[in-house]
Design an enzyme around this catalytic site. Structure first.
Site, PDB file in Angstrom:
ATOM      1  N   HIS A  84     -15.943  13.884  38.002  1.00 37.66           N
ATOM      2  CA  HIS A  84     -15.830  14.360  39.384  1.00 37.66           C
ATOM      3  C   HIS A  84     -16.984  13.314  40.069  1.00 37.66           C
ATOM      4  O   HIS A  84     -16.976  13.647  41.380  1.00 37.66           O
ATOM      5  CB  HIS A  84     -16.175  15.670  39.775  1.00 37.66           C
ATOM      6  CG  HIS A  84     -14.970  16.576  39.063  1.00 37.66           C
ATOM      7  ND1 HIS A  84     -15.167  17.892  39.057  1.00 37.66           N
ATOM      8  CD2 HIS A  84     -13.777  16.268  38.396  1.00 37.66           C
ATOM      9  CE1 HIS A  84     -14.070  18.347  38.380  1.00 37.66           C
ATOM     10  NE2 HIS A  84     -13.398  17.285  37.893  1.00 37.66           N
ATOM     11  N   ASP A 108     -16.339  17.347  34.534  1.00 42.51           N
ATOM     12  CA  ASP A 108     -16.899  17.650  35.846  1.00 42.51           C
ATOM     13  C   ASP A 108     -17.623  16.658  36.512  1.00 42.51           C
ATOM     14  O   ASP A 108     -17.538  15.430  36.205  1.00 42.51           O
ATOM     15  CB  ASP A 108     -17.496  19.071  35.569  1.00 42.51           C
ATOM     16  CG  ASP A 108     -17.375  19.975  36.714  1.00 42.51           C
ATOM     17  OD1 ASP A 108     -17.669  19.527  37.832  1.00 42.51           O
ATOM     18  OD2 ASP A 108     -16.847  21.168  36.591  1.00 42.51           O
TER      19      ASP A 108
END
Ligand SMILES: *[C@@H]1O[C@H](CO)[C@@H](O)[C@H](O)[C@H]1NC(C)=O
Ligand SMILES: *[C@@H]1O[C@H](CO)[C@@H](O)[C@H](O)[C@H]1NC(C)=O
Ligand SMILES: *[C@@H]1O[C@H](CO)[C@@H](O)[C@H](O)[C@H]1NC(C)=O
Ligand SMILES: *[C@@H]1O[C@H](CO)[C@@H](O)[C@H](O)[C@H]1NC(C)=O
Ligand SMILES: *[C@@H]1O[C@H](CO)[C@@H](O)[C@H](O)[C@H]1NC(C)=O
Ligand SMILES: *[C@@H]1O[C@H](CO)[C@@H](O)[C@H](O)[C@H]1NC(C)=O
Length: 414
Positions: free
Chosen positions: A260, A237
């Protein structure tokens, strides 16, 4: 009689060994002289968890020993050290609550493994609360053992999902340093800082597989003067996410990927969120991440939040899907209730010397809202090129005001 005395003495000797204190003060010497205390070499005490009963065989539960070490260290004055020697020590939740009398250092030479017995946890795995002058250092690892529980994460399907334990939470820590250690395979976030001030994270390595759910590297909120320096983060993430109430954040020399990217946000999801101000991201590399540098706020933001003074400088993108992205229309899983009424304003954002390649044609996406345009956006020497050969590099800029100099001409959309 003699035997009993001897036994008592042995026990006392071991108790003293568990806490190696070095205190030159008279009172302490008097107290300890009868136990033949080890030679003093400086102020403070050191608590080795093995001497307190921890077992580093990778199976036994060492929670009690670690908590005992914390309790003693937190009660002592001066510099107090908790030593986690080489070995694999499994523990359940570790509640390191202060305030402490002195300054506690956790010397992590070995590895702590977070138990996968989820029943044991009320919240996080390791939570440090209300502690000033905290140091966590060493070459050891905080291993969240996430692979054993990631299948129990339903957050992509269920808005009110049960959140798995974060690995290391600093809650109300002032003047902290986390250095040298590795954080591996967190069950949820690897680090979360909340109400912290003057915390430095340096030479840390955070690793989890690309497909692991919600394994953010470092998240922060309601915190000021946080530095993240020379750190490597590759997770499933956000590499670093900067939440509401962050002020004076300095990210330098960080390498991210997979993951991310470095995000400000999400902002505006909850009521009464605080502003974000003065964020510097400098000399960083993003490799194969879905975003490079991102600012994201909910389309139907509840609170009027202002995001100001953001500076991104000397950033290398390597095969990044969205290298530069401001998204004021963020709405994952279609949970938004209204359209386009963002109350989050974005002002004074500088992108300078951003180079490398993108994996999608749109290297720059500034998706600002028509009611609250982004203002003071500066792009200088932004030269990110689409790495593929089937299309050309482009920029999408909606409702963004500012200037562009020295950029690839396809990207100079301001
Ligand atoms: C040393 O001992 C004295 C007397 O017990 C105590 O007041 C002081 O806080 C101790 N210092 C440290 C560094 O533990
Ligand atoms: C980070 O830690 C992982 C897991 O221990 C290791 O495989 C990797 O080599 C480390 N990376 C760096 C840059 O130290
Ligand atoms: C950020 O940290 C780096 C490395 O310690 C330092 O050189 C720089 O001055 C800091 N920048 C800000 C804005 O605090
Ligand atoms: C880059 O990311 C994609 C998916 O995001 C992944 O399939 C691919 O293996 C990654 N490439 C490298 C070189 O890590
Ligand atoms: C631009 O950034 C790169 C790192 O991405 C750095 O090596 C280079 O020196 C920077 N250029 C200038 C003019 O500062
Ligand atoms: C090029 O990229 C744009 C934007 O992603 C897309 O709309 C367009 O269809 C692409 N063109 C080709 C030939 O792939």
């Amino acid at each position: 009689m003699v035997l009993r005395n001897h036994a008592t003495r042995v026990i006392v000797f071991f108790l003293v060994l568990a806490a190696v204190c070095a205190n030159h003060s008279k009172k302490s010497e008097e107290k300890e002289s009868s136990y033949a205390a080890p030679a003093a070499s400086g102020p403070g005490c050191s608590f080795d968890i093995v001497k307190l009963g921890a077992n580093g065989n990778g199976r036994a539960d060492s929670t009690k020993a670690v908590m005992e070490a914390w309790k003693s260290a937190c009660e002592g004055a001066g510099k107090q050290t908790i030593v986690i020697p080489k070995g694999d020590f499994v523990t359940g939740p570790l509640d390191f609550t202060g305030p402490c009398k002195g300054d506690v250092t956790i010397q992590l030479d070995g590895n702590l493994l977070g138990s996968n017995d989820l029943k044991k946890y009320k919240g996080n795995w390791i939570e440090v609360r209300k502690v000033d002058n905290l140091v966590i250092t060493g070459k050891g690892t905080l291993d969240g053992q996430g692979p054993g529980v990631w299948s129990k994460n339903s957050c992509s399907k269920n808005y009110n999902c049960k959140i798995l334990p974060n690995t290391l939470v600093l809650n109300t820590v002032t003047n902290g340093l986390v250095s040298g250690i590795t954080l591996l395979n967190a069950k949820f976030f690897h680090m979360n800082m909340f109400r912290c001030k003057d915390v430095t994270i340096k030479n840390v390595n955070i690793t989890a597989p690309e497909e692991s759910p919600n394994t953010d590297g470092i998240h922060m909120g309601d915190s000021t003067k946080i530095s993240i320096i020379d750190t490597v983060i590759g997770t499933g993430d956000d590499c670093i996410s900067i939440g509401p109430g962050s002020d004076g954040i300095n990210i330098t020399g960080v390498t991210c990927g997979p993951g991310h990217g470095i995000s400000v946000g999400s902002l505006g999801r909850y009521k009464d969120e605080k502003n974000v101000n003065d964020i510097t991201v400098k000399n960083c590399v993003l490799k194969n991440t879905t975003n490079g540098v991102r600012i994201k706020s909910y389309e139907d933001a509840l609170s009027p939040v202002t995001v100001t003074k953001l500076k991104y400088e000397n950033i290398k993108m390597d095969d990044v899907a969205n290298p530069i992205i401001i998204d004021q229309k963020y709405c994952p899983n279609k949970i938004c209730t209204s359209k386009g009424n963002s109350k989050v304003s974005v002002k004074d954002v500088t992108f300078k010397n951003i180079t490398g390649t993108s994996s999608t044609p749109e290297a720059v996406r500034l998706l600002c809202s028509d009611k609250l345009p982004c203002s003071g956006v500066q792009m200088h020497d932004v030269k990110v090129e689409y790495g593929g050969s089937d299309n050309k590099t482009m920029a999408i800029c909606n409702n963004a005001q500012g200037t562009a100099t020295g950029c690839l001409k396809e990207l100079a959309c301001l």
